[in-house]
Design a protein around this motif. Structure first.
Motif, PDB file in Angstrom:
ATOM      1  N   ALA A 278       0.830  -1.199   0.000  1.00  0.00           N
ATOM      2  CA  ALA A 278       0.000   0.000   0.000  1.00  0.00           C
ATOM      3  C   ALA A 278       0.867   1.253   0.000  1.00  0.00           C
ATOM      4  CB  ALA A 278      -0.938  -0.007   1.209  1.00  0.00           C
ATOM      5  N   VAL A 279       1.900   1.247   0.823  1.00  0.00           N
ATOM      6  CA  VAL A 279       2.809   2.397   0.888  1.00  0.00           C
ATOM      7  C   VAL A 279       3.525   2.585  -0.446  1.00  0.00           C
ATOM      8  CG1 VAL A 279       4.878   3.314   1.993  1.00  0.00           C
ATOM      9  CG2 VAL A 279       3.132   2.191   3.371  1.00  0.00           C
ATOM     10  N   LEU A 280       4.007   1.491  -1.036  1.00  0.00           N
ATOM     11  CA  LEU A 280       4.750   1.591  -2.294  1.00  0.00           C
ATOM     12  C   LEU A 280       3.854   2.057  -3.439  1.00  0.00           C
ATOM     13  CD1 LEU A 280       7.393   1.224  -3.790  1.00  0.00           C
ATOM     14  CD2 LEU A 280       6.805  -1.183  -4.137  1.00  0.00           C
ATOM     15  N   MET A 281       2.615   1.595  -3.471  1.00  0.00           N
ATOM     16  CA  MET A 281       1.701   2.039  -4.529  1.00  0.00           C
ATOM     17  C   MET A 281       1.458   3.535  -4.456  1.00  0.00           C
ATOM     18  SD  MET A 281      -1.165  -0.898  -5.165  1.00  0.00           S
ATOM     19  CE  MET A 281      -1.784  -0.844  -3.504  1.00  0.00           C
ATOM     20  N   ASP A 282       1.246   4.043  -3.244  1.00  0.00           N
ATOM     21  CA  ASP A 282       1.057   5.484  -3.103  1.00  0.00           C
ATOM     22  C   ASP A 282       2.295   6.240  -3.569  1.00  0.00           C
ATOM     23  OD1 ASP A 282      -1.503   5.970  -2.394  1.00  0.00           O
ATOM     24  OD2 ASP A 282      -1.151   6.191  -0.254  1.00  0.00           O
ATOM     25  N   ALA A 283       3.473   5.721  -3.220  1.00  0.00           N
ATOM     26  CA  ALA A 283       4.713   6.388  -3.609  1.00  0.00           C
ATOM     27  C   ALA A 283       4.882   6.401  -5.132  1.00  0.00           C
ATOM     28  CB  ALA A 283       5.906   5.699  -2.955  1.00  0.00           C
ATOM     29  N   ARG A 284       4.589   5.290  -5.798  1.00  0.00           N
ATOM     30  CA  ARG A 284       4.749   5.222  -7.253  1.00  0.00           C
ATOM     31  C   ARG A 284       3.687   6.059  -7.960  1.00  0.00           C
ATOM     32  NH1 ARG A 284       8.978   5.603  -7.779  1.00  0.00           N
ATOM     33  NH2 ARG A 284       8.797   5.153 -10.027  1.00  0.00           N
ATOM     34  N   LEU A 285       2.458   6.112  -7.403  1.00  0.00           N
ATOM     35  CA  LEU A 285       1.429   6.960  -7.993  1.00  0.00           C
ATOM     36  C   LEU A 285       1.789   8.436  -7.846  1.00  0.00           C
ATOM     37  CD1 LEU A 285      -1.862   5.134  -6.936  1.00  0.00           C
ATOM     38  CD2 LEU A 285      -1.079   5.556  -9.269  1.00  0.00           C
ATOM     39  N   ALA A 286       2.400   8.783  -6.714  1.00  0.00           N
ATOM     40  CA  ALA A 286       2.841  10.166  -6.532  1.00  0.00           C
ATOM     41  C   ALA A 286       3.875  10.547  -7.578  1.00  0.00           C
ATOM     42  CB  ALA A 286       3.418  10.356  -5.127  1.00  0.00           C
ATOM     43  N   GLU A 287       4.675   9.557  -8.008  1.00  0.00           N
ATOM     44  CA  GLU A 287       5.697   9.800  -9.032  1.00  0.00           C
ATOM     45  C   GLU A 287       5.077   9.890 -10.421  1.00  0.00           C
ATOM     46  OE1 GLU A 287       9.394  10.312 -10.874  1.00  0.00           O
ATOM     47  OE2 GLU A 287       8.892  10.383  -8.744  1.00  0.00           O
ATOM     48  N   HIS A 288       4.191   8.949 -10.742  1.00  0.00           N
ATOM     49  CA  HIS A 288       3.624   8.879 -12.092  1.00  0.00           C
ATOM     50  C   HIS A 288       2.363   9.710 -12.273  1.00  0.00           C
ATOM     51  CE1 HIS A 288       6.261   5.672 -13.649  1.00  0.00           C
ATOM     52  NE2 HIS A 288       6.183   5.125 -12.451  1.00  0.00           N
ATOM     53  N   LEU A 289       1.561   9.841 -11.204  1.00  0.00           N
ATOM     54  CA  LEU A 289       0.298  10.578 -11.265  1.00  0.00           C
ATOM     55  C   LEU A 289       0.134  11.414  -9.999  1.00  0.00           C
ATOM     56  CD1 LEU A 289      -2.282   8.011 -12.685  1.00  0.00           C
ATOM     57  CD2 LEU A 289      -1.813  10.267 -13.627  1.00  0.00           C
ATOM     58  N   PRO A 290       0.808  12.532  -9.894  1.00  0.00           N
ATOM     59  CA  PRO A 290       0.702  13.347  -8.686  1.00  0.00           C
ATOM     60  C   PRO A 290      -0.759  13.671  -8.362  1.00  0.00           C
ATOM     61  CG  PRO A 290       2.412  14.191 -10.141  1.00  0.00           C
ATOM     62  CD  PRO A 290       1.682  13.135 -10.903  1.00  0.00           C
ATOM     63  N   GLY A 291      -1.091  13.506  -7.071  1.00  0.00           N
ATOM     64  CA  GLY A 291      -2.448  13.807  -6.633  1.00  0.00           C
ATOM     65  C   GLY A 291      -3.386  12.628  -6.621  1.00  0.00           C
ATOM     66  N   VAL A 292      -2.944  11.476  -7.138  1.00  0.00           N
ATOM     67  CA  VAL A 292      -3.778  10.272  -7.150  1.00  0.00           C
ATOM     68  C   VAL A 292      -3.288   9.337  -6.064  1.00  0.00           C
ATOM     69  CG1 VAL A 292      -4.532   8.262  -8.481  1.00  0.00           C
ATOM     70  CG2 VAL A 292      -4.269  10.491  -9.596  1.00  0.00           C
ATOM     71  N   SER A 293      -4.217   8.711  -5.336  1.00  0.00           N
ATOM     72  CA  SER A 293      -3.870   7.798  -4.251  1.00  0.00           C
ATOM     73  C   SER A 293      -4.391   6.401  -4.554  1.00  0.00           C
ATOM     74  CB  SER A 293      -4.477   8.278  -2.923  1.00  0.00           C
ATOM     75  OG  SER A 293      -4.343   7.301  -1.914  1.00  0.00           O
ATOM     76  N   ALA A 294      -3.675   5.403  -4.025  1.00  0.00           N
ATOM     77  CA  ALA A 294      -4.117   4.010  -4.162  1.00  0.00           C
ATOM     78  C   ALA A 294      -4.973   3.605  -2.979  1.00  0.00           C
ATOM     79  CB  ALA A 294      -2.914   3.082  -4.270  1.00  0.00           C
ATOM     80  N   SER A 295      -5.799   4.518  -2.522  1.00  0.00           N
ATOM     81  CA  SER A 295      -6.660   4.227  -1.379  1.00  0.00           C
ATOM     82  C   SER A 295      -7.760   3.257  -1.790  1.00  0.00           C
ATOM     83  CB  SER A 295      -7.294   5.533  -0.875  1.00  0.00           C
ATOM     84  OG  SER A 295      -8.141   6.058  -1.870  1.00  0.00           O
ATOM     85  N   PRO A 296      -8.447   2.662  -0.806  1.00  0.00           N
ATOM     86  CA  PRO A 296      -9.516   1.726  -1.156  1.00  0.00           C
ATOM     87  C   PRO A 296     -10.618   2.336  -2.011  1.00  0.00           C
ATOM     88  CG  PRO A 296      -8.907   1.478   1.155  1.00  0.00           C
ATOM     89  CD  PRO A 296      -8.186   2.692   0.653  1.00  0.00           C
ATOM     90  N   GLU A 297     -10.776   3.670  -1.991  1.00  0.00           N
ATOM     91  CA  GLU A 297     -11.794   4.279  -2.844  1.00  0.00           C
ATOM     92  C   GLU A 297     -11.558   3.933  -4.309  1.00  0.00           C
ATOM     93  OE1 GLU A 297     -10.254   5.800  -0.394  1.00  0.00           O
ATOM     94  OE2 GLU A 297     -11.514   7.251   0.642  1.00  0.00           O
ATOM     95  N   ALA A 298     -10.276   3.839  -4.695  1.00  0.00           N
ATOM     96  CA  ALA A 298      -9.970   3.547  -6.093  1.00  0.00           C
ATOM     97  C   ALA A 298     -10.453   2.173  -6.492  1.00  0.00           C
ATOM     98  CB  ALA A 298      -8.470   3.671  -6.331  1.00  0.00           C
TER      99      ALA A 298
END
Length: 500
Positions: A433-453
């Motif tokens: 979960a932590v790594l997905m958020d970090a990679r999304l911040a790199e590739h898609l700033p402002g997008v989170s891999a939270s359960p809402e997605a």
């Protein structure tokens, strides 16, 4: 007879006659695997039902996350204790008690009308699972002769591997056709069948009237709760403050400190410790525990990024996405019997090393084909290879972990092994979960891999490429962890007794 008494001149498990000698142990194994399959399926089956539970129970995402978290916590925290309870009160008795609790809690889950009651019911369900899991492994160790224990453990290991895959598939089918309640109701007929079969087919085994280590129980329970809760919920609280002065990191550190005190107490307790540290004097037991934690980490971690990619980028339904895992399940089932026979003939280092290499390579391959234009056929090869690797890891590790342990310590060893496997799963869930958020911040700033997605619609096409890249990057963590498991199994020693 106490644990101290039986340790005098104890022989390795492979040198001792199995309990219930003269009877066919295979029907008992089938009965145990049915119950074991149920409790592992319930670790993943609820994920697919998340959108429906949110809508029908008017719950927010944080509450629904706790539907799964409560089960995992209640399963992981007491498993050390329940393994030892099986030694004291009888593994069959504890297994049947746990199966009853699990089945009744499943009925409660399906009938509940609020998310708070559902969380409470899932907690009780997890306690039932914690009572059952160590007993399955302990009973197999005690009723099978060493020459056939590898084949038996191959079926147990295949059950563990396949159950993690069947959960999302079965969940999707049940939710789509009958409603979210049926992911719990389905346990009731199977639970009744498993109970009847276990009553008739599983033999009663000798108990050992231990002096119970109540201080060890308290320390291990508190330490495991703080550690597992902190790791599992860290992402949910953004690794910050939970309440008042309690932060995620303080909770994790407190858990580690309490567990260190627990280990110290086990070392100086000359009577009957909850976890006899001499278990770890067997190199193969120690190596197996480290290795299974890495495998459990990897298999748990891959689900989130892979399912998000399949549903949000490829536009698949939950059932269609879960069907991508079918080649893995098929290979695990097909290879279970031949690998079971090899366990008793081949050095465990050779089988497990090949398994870890295949699994790591498969996950790297998967990450390379996770692109916007991929089709389902692109994943058949890597998933089949992952199933091949899994089949060569789960069963051989389990058989090797318990092969040389004294039979009267089967419950304690099974409790430690299952606790290690569960902690590995929790670590995998938190880390990915932590790594997905970090990679999304790199590739898609402002997008989170939270359960809402996970409960949203397919993403707009213009973000498919960066989202796919972020998920593919996250998928590289599991194979890296599997390389740690590979390094560990290279230290396996040849089992003392490969045959009776």
């Amino acid at each position: 007879m106490t644990d101290t008494d039986t340790n005098q001149g104890a022989k390795p498990a492979g040198a001792q006659a199995p309990e219930g000698a003269g009877t066919n142990p295979w029907p008992a194994l089938f009965a145990l695997c049915l119950g074991f399959f149920m409790i592992l399926v319930d670790m993943t089956i609820v994920t697919v039902a998340t959108p429906d539970i949110m809508r029908e129970l008017d719950a927010d995402v944080n509450s629904v996350v706790w539907v799964t978290s409560a089960y995992l916590l209640a399963y992981a925290v007491p498993v050390l204790i329940t393994g030892r309870l099986g030694d004291r009160f009888g593994p069959k008795r504890l297994y049947l008690t746990g199966l009853t609790v699990f089945t009744l809690a499943s009925l409660w889950c399906g009938l509940t009308g609020t998310v708070e009651n559902l969380i409470a019911a899932r907690t009780v369900q997890g306690l039932g699972a914690a009572m059952m899991a160590p007993q399955t492994m302990a009973i197999i160790t005690r009723i099978f002769p060493a020459a056939r224990r590898g084949q038996a453990m191959s079926l147990w290991g295949a059950t563990a591997g396949v159950a993690t895959l069947v959960g999302p598939i079965l969940g999707g089918v049940l939710v789509g056709s009958l409603g979210w309640e049926w992911v719990f109701f389905v346990n009731i007929p199977f639970g009744i069948l498993a109970f009847v079969l276990a009553m008739r087919l599983v033999p009663g085994l000798e108990t050992h009237p231990h002096r119970f280590d109540w201080l060890g129980v308290a320390l291990s329970g508190l330490g495991m709760f703080c550690l597992v809760f902190g790791i599992q919920e860290g992402h949910q609280f953004d690794w910050g403050r939970i309440t008042g002065v309690i932060t995620v990191w303080r909770l994790i550190i407190a858990g580690l400190v309490v567990l260190a005190v627990f280990i110290g107490w086990q070392a100086i307790n000359k009577r009957e410790p909850l976890v006899p540290l001499r278990l770890f004097g067997d190199r193969n037991f120690s190596v197996s525990n480290l290795a299974i934690s890495t495998m459990s980490f990897a298999i748990t971690a891959i689900g989130f990024p892979f399912m998000l990619y399949a549903q949000l980028v490829l536009g698949m339904s939950p059932v269609e996405a879960a069907m991508l895992l079918v080649p893995m399940a098929v290979m695990s089932i097909v290879l279970a019997p031949p690998i079971g026979k090899l366990i008793d003939q081949v050095h465990p280092r050779n089988l497990t090393a090949l398994g870890f290499l295949a699994a790591a390579g498969a996950l790297w391959w998967t990450s390379q084909v996770m692109e916007p234009g991929a089709s389902a056929w692109d994943f058949v090869g890597p998933m089949a290879l992952l199933g091949t690797g899994s089949a060569a890891v789960w069963a051989p590790l389990t058989a090797t972990a318990t092969r040389n342990l004294p039979l009267h310590l089967a419950g304690a060893g099974a409790g430690v092994y299952n606790a290690t496997r569960q902690v590995g799963a929790v670590l995998g869930s938190a880390a990915i979960a932590v790594l997905m958020d970090a990679r999304l911040a790199e590739h898609l700033p402002g997008v989170s891999a939270s359960p809402e997605a996970a409960v949203g619609e397919a993403l707009p096409e213009f973000v498919h490429a960066p989202f796919s890249a972020a998920m593919a990057d996250a998928m590289l963590l599991p194979p890296a962890v599997l390389l740690v498991g590979l390094a560990a199994v290279l230290f396996f020693a040849k089992p003392t007794h490969s045959r009776e």
